[in-house]
Write an enzyme that holds these catalytic residues in place. Structure first.
Site, mmCIF file in Angstrom:
data_model
loop_
_atom_site.group_PDB
_atom_site.id
_atom_site.type_symbol
_atom_site.label_atom_id
_atom_site.label_comp_id
_atom_site.label_asym_id
_atom_site.label_seq_id
_atom_site.Cartn_x
_atom_site.Cartn_y
_atom_site.Cartn_z
ATOM 1 N N LYS A 35 0.857 -1.773 0.089
ATOM 2 C CA LYS A 35 0.187 -0.193 0.101
ATOM 3 C C LYS A 35 0.846 1.171 -0.148
ATOM 4 C CE LYS A 35 -0.453 -0.068 4.880
ATOM 5 N NZ LYS A 35 -1.140 -1.309 5.890
ATOM 6 N N TYR A 257 18.777 28.341 9.981
ATOM 7 C CA TYR A 257 17.725 29.282 10.403
ATOM 8 C C TYR A 257 17.617 29.418 12.144
ATOM 9 C CZ TYR A 257 16.296 29.669 5.432
ATOM 10 O OH TYR A 257 15.429 29.832 4.327
#
Ligand SMILES: *Cc1c(COP(=O)(O)O)cnc(C)c1O
Length: 362
Positions: A35, A257
């Protein structure tokens, strides 16, 4: 998506891992769970790679099964969420898909089906996951109902349940689930299917007639405290990206950052062209392992969209240079280590990174 970072899929590892599942549960048949685009490994190619080893395939929904049939995969396919409406039933009949029946509205859809097809069904019993499945007390009557149903192939019926805590080996829940399932199926003569990867590797009593290996096929250990090597599983997906810059940072310099990492001393660093847009987890903290040029080093500072920065101080003998390839996870650094570091699970990392363009390796 074409990016500098890329994943490589290793067919032999996929085959090896499915064979491992079959060795562990030697008397069971194996439903290879592919899946979600085979957990990011590519559903169609994975089905082809596992075709001769798997006894059948499993996907979540009808659309995933249609994709496999359209690609020419003619092996048995089980749809784990079953049909949702009459159109799903028509497609399942046409493409000969096995359906999981887990609720009453599916039963009434089946009653309204007017075609000639006799469906192959799994009757799903909820033993504690409380997601899909009928109450155990209904197992016997529902089984007999389906057995006599004009739209059902009576020989096809399989009883199934799903374990919610099989990855926690010291928890009592799995034994209770197994016991409830056994009791609810006591007087029913039909094959059974219980085990996901954690069941296969950790709970021999769950093996039953059909195992349903997912994550182990892709080379990840379902248990947080056990390494994949304990089960002889091999990495099926490698995430690589190149070094694109080198710098000598000074004591006190900050990286990335938020300037969250401050160099405690002078440190040479390398920038790798891989970030959260490539499926690398944004929450991986400083210290998360990265492999480059035969050695393990570590992430420094925050993960950006397209880049990370790594410590290059252990490469004084042969310094890193632009173009050197880093492994973010794969053979040297297991995806489980990265998942643990980022406080998530390998399932999520593999599915996300699988949206990248991938290449076939060996
Ligand atoms: C996804 C799934 C599996 C496979 O689980 P893994 O933990 O990946 O081995 C098995 N059974 C069902 C019903 C599933 O939804």
């Amino acid at each position: 998506m074409k990016r500098s970072a890329r994943i490589t899929i290793h067919p032999q590892a996929l085959q090896h891992n499915l064979n491992r599942a079959k060795e562990v549960a030697v008397t069971s048949k194996a439903l290879a769970v592919i899946k979600a685009n085979a957990y990011g490994h590519g559903a169609i190619s994975t089905a082809g790679i596992l075709y001769d080893i798997a006894d059948a395939f499993a996907v979540s929904c009808i659309n995933e099964a249609v994709e496999l049939r359209e690609a020419g995969i003619d092996k048995a396919i089980t749809v784990l969420q079953g049909h949702q409406n009459s159109s799903d039933l028509r497609i399942a009949a046409q493409l000969d898909l096995r359906l999981v029946v887990h609720n009453d509205s599916q039963l009434s859809e089946l009653n309204h089906y007017t075609g000639k097809h006799r469906f192959q069904l799994n009757l799903k019993i909820d033993t504690g996951m409380h997601r899909l499945g009928f109450h155990p007390s209904r197992a016997y009557s529902l089984f007999n109902h389906l057995k006599q149903h004009s739209q059902v192939n009576p020989e096809s019926l399989i009883l199934m349940t799903h374990l919610c805590c099989a990855d926690e080996l010291d928890k009592k829940t799995t034994a209770l689930q197994l016991n409830d399932f056994k009791q609810s199926c006591e007087n029913i003569n039909a094959p059974q299917s219980i085990a996901n990867s954690a069941g296969i590797l950790g709970w021999p009593d769950s093996h039953a007639n059909w195992i349903r290996p997912g994550i182990m096929l892709y080379g990840s250990s379902p248990f947080t405290l056990k390494d994949r090597s304990e089960y002889d599983l091999k990495a099926a997906m490698i995430l690589n990206a190149p070094v694109i810059a080198i710098h000598d940072l000074k004591k006190g310099d900050c990286i990335g950052y938020g300037s969250s990492y401050q160099c405690p001393k002078d440190i040479p660093v390398a920038v790798i062209a891989c970030g959260y847009a490539d499926g690398y987890p944004r929450h991986a903290p400083s210290g998360t392992p990265v492999w480059v040029n035969g050695k393990e080093t570590q992430l420094l500072g925050r993960v950006s969209m397209d880049m990370i920065v790594i410590d290059a101080s252990d490469y004084t003998d042969s310094p890193l240079k632009s173009g050197d390839m880093a492994e973010l996870w794969g053979q040297n650094i297991s995806v489980d280590r990265i998942a643990k570091s980022a406080e998530t699970i390998a399932y999520e990392l593999l599915c996300n990174a699988g949206n990248l363009c991938s290449e076939m390796g060996n």
